[in-house]
Design a protein around this motif. Structure first.
Motif, PDB file in Angstrom:
ATOM      1  N   GLU A 140      32.791  22.175  55.768  1.00 32.23           N
ATOM      2  CA  GLU A 140      32.655  21.481  54.484  1.00 32.23           C
ATOM      3  C   GLU A 140      33.362  22.203  53.341  1.00 32.23           C
ATOM      4  OE1 GLU A 140      31.338  18.514  54.180  1.00 32.23           O
ATOM      5  OE2 GLU A 140      30.967  18.499  56.351  1.00 32.23           O
ATOM      6  N   SER A 141      33.996  23.330  53.620  1.00 30.47           N
ATOM      7  CA  SER A 141      34.604  24.125  52.556  1.00 30.47           C
ATOM      8  C   SER A 141      35.908  23.497  52.061  1.00 30.47           C
ATOM      9  CB  SER A 141      34.877  25.547  53.051  1.00 30.47           C
ATOM     10  OG  SER A 141      35.849  25.531  54.089  1.00 30.47           O
ATOM     11  N   GLU A 142      36.332  23.939  50.877  1.00 33.22           N
ATOM     12  CA  GLU A 142      37.610  23.530  50.293  1.00 33.22           C
ATOM     13  C   GLU A 142      38.591  24.700  50.392  1.00 33.22           C
ATOM     14  OE1 GLU A 142      38.543  20.608  49.144  1.00 33.22           O
ATOM     15  OE2 GLU A 142      36.592  19.683  49.559  1.00 33.22           O
ATOM     16  N   PRO A 143      39.877  24.428  50.616  1.00 28.55           N
ATOM     17  CA  PRO A 143      40.853  25.524  50.753  1.00 28.55           C
ATOM     18  C   PRO A 143      40.951  26.365  49.486  1.00 28.55           C
ATOM     19  CG  PRO A 143      41.778  23.451  51.532  1.00 28.55           C
ATOM     20  CD  PRO A 143      40.501  23.108  50.825  1.00 28.55           C
ATOM     21  N   CYS A 144      40.960  27.685  49.666  1.00 26.10           N
ATOM     22  CA  CYS A 144      41.181  28.596  48.555  1.00 26.10           C
ATOM     23  C   CYS A 144      42.682  28.866  48.433  1.00 26.10           C
ATOM     24  CB  CYS A 144      40.412  29.897  48.762  1.00 26.10           C
ATOM     25  SG  CYS A 144      41.012  30.894  50.142  1.00 26.10           S
ATOM     26  N   ALA A 145      43.072  29.665  47.441  1.00 25.15           N
ATOM     27  CA  ALA A 145      44.491  29.926  47.202  1.00 25.15           C
ATOM     28  C   ALA A 145      45.153  30.615  48.401  1.00 25.15           C
ATOM     29  CB  ALA A 145      44.652  30.778  45.943  1.00 25.15           C
ATOM     30  N   VAL A 146      44.438  31.551  49.025  1.00 23.77           N
ATOM     31  CA  VAL A 146      45.014  32.249  50.183  1.00 23.77           C
ATOM     32  C   VAL A 146      45.198  31.279  51.348  1.00 23.77           C
ATOM     33  CG1 VAL A 146      44.568  34.028  51.920  1.00 23.77           C
ATOM     34  CG2 VAL A 146      44.139  34.502  49.507  1.00 23.77           C
ATOM     35  N   ALA A 192      37.991  25.634  61.380  1.00 26.58           N
ATOM     36  CA  ALA A 192      36.819  24.747  61.392  1.00 26.58           C
ATOM     37  C   ALA A 192      37.151  23.389  60.774  1.00 26.58           C
ATOM     38  CB  ALA A 192      35.663  25.404  60.651  1.00 26.58           C
ATOM     39  N   ARG A 193      37.953  23.378  59.723  1.00 24.72           N
ATOM     40  CA  ARG A 193      38.324  22.120  59.073  1.00 24.72           C
ATOM     41  C   ARG A 193      39.400  21.367  59.850  1.00 24.72           C
ATOM     42  NH1 ARG A 193      38.543  25.328  54.177  1.00 24.72           N
ATOM     43  NH2 ARG A 193      40.798  25.275  54.444  1.00 24.72           N
ATOM     44  N   GLY A 194      40.058  22.052  60.805  1.00 23.50           N
ATOM     45  CA  GLY A 194      41.147  21.414  61.543  1.00 23.50           C
ATOM     46  C   GLY A 194      42.472  21.495  60.834  1.00 23.50           C
ATOM     47  N   ASP A 195      42.581  22.327  59.792  1.00 18.99           N
ATOM     48  CA  ASP A 195      43.857  22.499  59.100  1.00 18.99           C
ATOM     49  C   ASP A 195      44.866  23.213  59.986  1.00 18.99           C
ATOM     50  OD1 ASP A 195      42.655  21.351  56.889  1.00 18.99           O
ATOM     51  OD2 ASP A 195      42.135  23.278  55.988  1.00 18.99           O
ATOM     52  N   LEU A 196      44.387  24.131  60.801  1.00 13.04           N
ATOM     53  CA  LEU A 196      45.215  24.841  61.780  1.00 13.04           C
ATOM     54  C   LEU A 196      44.569  24.725  63.148  1.00 13.04           C
ATOM     55  CD1 LEU A 196      46.137  28.254  60.053  1.00 13.04           C
ATOM     56  CD2 LEU A 196      47.580  26.220  60.271  1.00 13.04           C
ATOM     57  N   GLU A 197      45.392  24.868  64.182  1.00 12.76           N
ATOM     58  CA  GLU A 197      44.870  25.012  65.539  1.00 12.76           C
ATOM     59  C   GLU A 197      45.453  26.275  66.133  1.00 12.76           C
ATOM     60  OE1 GLU A 197      45.952  21.827  68.129  1.00 12.76           O
ATOM     61  OE2 GLU A 197      48.071  21.877  67.590  1.00 12.76           O
ATOM     62  N   ALA A 198      44.673  26.919  66.976  1.00 10.29           N
ATOM     63  CA  ALA A 198      45.074  28.174  67.605  1.00 10.29           C
ATOM     64  C   ALA A 198      45.670  27.903  68.978  1.00 10.29           C
ATOM     65  CB  ALA A 198      43.879  29.108  67.724  1.00 10.29           C
ATOM     66  N   GLY A 199      46.468  28.843  69.438  1.00 10.34           N
ATOM     67  CA  GLY A 199      47.045  28.732  70.771  1.00 10.34           C
ATOM     68  C   GLY A 199      47.913  29.931  71.061  1.00 10.34           C
ATOM     69  N   TRP A 200      48.804  29.767  71.989  1.00 14.52           N
ATOM     70  CA  TRP A 200      49.718  30.841  72.336  1.00 14.52           C
ATOM     71  C   TRP A 200      51.081  30.251  72.645  1.00 14.52           C
ATOM     72  CZ3 TRP A 200      45.398  29.481  75.075  1.00 14.52           C
ATOM     73  CH2 TRP A 200      45.575  28.937  76.342  1.00 14.52           C
ATOM     74  N   ILE A 201      52.056  31.126  72.801  1.00 14.80           N
ATOM     75  CA  ILE A 201      53.442  30.697  72.927  1.00 14.80           C
ATOM     76  C   ILE A 201      53.917  30.885  74.353  1.00 14.80           C
ATOM     77  CG2 ILE A 201      55.793  31.062  72.105  1.00 14.80           C
ATOM     78  CD1 ILE A 201      54.466  32.202  69.532  1.00 14.80           C
ATOM     79  N   GLU A 202      54.433  29.809  74.920  1.00 15.48           N
ATOM     80  CA  GLU A 202      55.047  29.843  76.241  1.00 15.48           C
ATOM     81  C   GLU A 202      56.519  29.462  76.108  1.00 15.48           C
ATOM     82  OE1 GLU A 202      52.622  27.245  78.604  1.00 15.48           O
ATOM     83  OE2 GLU A 202      51.103  28.805  78.930  1.00 15.48           O
ATOM     84  N   GLU A 203      57.245  29.519  77.198  1.00 16.05           N
ATOM     85  CA  GLU A 203      58.670  29.212  77.128  1.00 16.05           C
ATOM     86  C   GLU A 203      58.920  27.798  76.625  1.00 16.05           C
ATOM     87  OE1 GLU A 203      60.476  29.979  80.870  1.00 16.05           O
ATOM     88  OE2 GLU A 203      60.142  32.149  80.798  1.00 16.05           O
ATOM     89  N   GLU A 204      57.989  26.872  76.921  1.00 19.05           N
ATOM     90  CA  GLU A 204      58.162  25.485  76.508  1.00 19.05           C
ATOM     91  C   GLU A 204      57.762  25.255  75.058  1.00 19.05           C
ATOM     92  OE1 GLU A 204      56.336  26.480  79.060  1.00 19.05           O
ATOM     93  OE2 GLU A 204      57.668  26.023  80.755  1.00 19.05           O
ATOM     94  N   GLY A 205      57.104  26.223  74.454  1.00 17.10           N
ATOM     95  CA  GLY A 205      56.678  26.073  73.072  1.00 17.10           C
ATOM     96  C   GLY A 205      55.226  26.459  72.886  1.00 17.10           C
ATOM     97  N   PHE A 206      54.601  25.856  71.901  1.00 16.15           N
ATOM     98  CA  PHE A 206      53.232  26.192  71.529  1.00 16.15           C
ATOM     99  C   PHE A 206      52.249  25.480  72.454  1.00 16.15           C
ATOM    100  CE2 PHE A 206      49.307  25.856  69.145  1.00 16.15           C
ATOM    101  CZ  PHE A 206      49.238  27.027  68.417  1.00 16.15           C
ATOM    102  N   ARG A 207      51.307  26.235  72.990  1.00 12.33           N
ATOM    103  CA  ARG A 207      50.270  25.658  73.850  1.00 12.33           C
ATOM    104  C   ARG A 207      48.916  25.813  73.159  1.00 12.33           C
ATOM    105  NH1 ARG A 207      48.518  27.495  79.992  1.00 12.33           N
ATOM    106  NH2 ARG A 207      46.729  26.099  80.180  1.00 12.33           N
ATOM    107  N   PRO A 208      48.303  24.709  72.723  1.00  8.61           N
ATOM    108  CA  PRO A 208      47.020  24.823  72.014  1.00  8.61           C
ATOM    109  C   PRO A 208      45.916  25.362  72.921  1.00  8.61           C
ATOM    110  CG  PRO A 208      48.023  22.655  71.683  1.00  8.61           C
ATOM    111  CD  PRO A 208      48.787  23.330  72.791  1.00  8.61           C
TER     112      PRO A 208
END
Length: 266
Positions: A140-146, A192-208
């Motif tokens: 439920e939070s709002e984005p801060c400047a950082v 938590a807000r879904g602004d970013l998703e985490a994952g890792w990098i493979e040869e084909e690109g980003f894998r969530p």
């Protein structure tokens, strides 16, 4: 509990496949942090040619950083040995920690060896960071400047915890304690807000990452907290990579971020 506790082999087996993210050596005590936030704290035991211990182990030892735990052994007197393999396929390295030592694992689990070799086992108790109450507040939070600065950086490339550290430094946050506290909070809210998703990098690109947001946040917070405990700030390629979700315009391909090629999953 004792060494006969059925959780003991499971706790040790959980280290396999993890790599060493950080090392600190203080007096006669060594602290190792793994890629999933486990922290092993105790005196290193000297050994033979394949062993690293005693005076042979140093802060952020290049022989160990990135080395993967392939096996563990526990001697009756309480000596815990990690068998490590480096990326170049050289002979295995052995790191032995003699009792008394403590192994702190994610979600409150852990092991502790007493001076006489007896082992105490602690079961996990659930999320330490991403509790239901915290998840509700972050969602439920709002984005801060950082956070807005991190999102702006993510519009052009994948970002890492190192980008969060840079944004905090530009905002005037300077102490390691505050950088860790606020950095964990920034990424927790963004995920938590879904602004970013985490994952890792493979040869084909980003894998969530496939886990639920709370599980991903728990991982991120656990590893960052563990690194902060040995006086380290996470850099590019550590903990995870992050992107704006494809549903919000993110991309699964980008340039080689900060010179780091592939970051394995968590």
């Amino acid at each position: 509990m004792t060494a006969h506790d059925p959780a003991l082999p499971d706790h040790l087996a959980s280290l396999r496949g993890q790599w060493i993210e950080g090392i600190a050596v203080d007096a006669d005590r060594t602290r190792l942090v793994t890629s999933r936030g486990a922290v092993l704290h105790g005196p290193a035991e000297p050994g033979g040619a394949s062993w690293i211990g005693g005076d042979g182990l140093s802060k952020d030892d290049g022989r160990l950083l990135g080395a993967v735990v392939t096996a563990t052994t526990l001697a009756p007197e309480g000596v815990l040995t990690l068998v490590l393999a480096d990326a170049d396929g050289n002979d295995p390295l052995l790191v032995a920690i003699r009792a008394p030592w403590v192994l702190a694992l994610p979600r409150g689990a852990g092991l502790a060896a007493r001076a006489d070799g007896r082992i105490d086992v602690r079961e996990g108790s659930g999320p330490v960071h991403a509790t239901a109450e915290a998840m509700g507040a972050w969602t439920e939070s709002e984005p801060c400047a950082v956070e807005r600065a991190v999102l702006e950086a993510a519009e052009d490339d994948w970002v890492s915890p190192g980008d969060v550290v840079s944004a905090l430094l530009r905002a005037g946050v300077s102490t390691d304690e505050e950088i860790a506290r606020q950095g964990i909070a920034v990424l927790s809210r963004l995920l938590a807000r879904g602004d970013l998703e985490a994952g890792w990098i493979e040869e084909e690109g980003f894998r969530p990452a496939e886990g639920a947001p709370a599980d991903v946040i728990e991982h991120v917070a656990t590893v960052w907290h563990a690194l902060a405990g040995i006086g380290r700030r996470p850099g590019p390629g550590q903990i995870a990579w992050f992107r704006i979700p494809e549903s919000a315009g993110g991309s699964d391909s980008a340039g080689d971020p900060d010179g780091v090629g592939v970051s394995a999953g968590f």
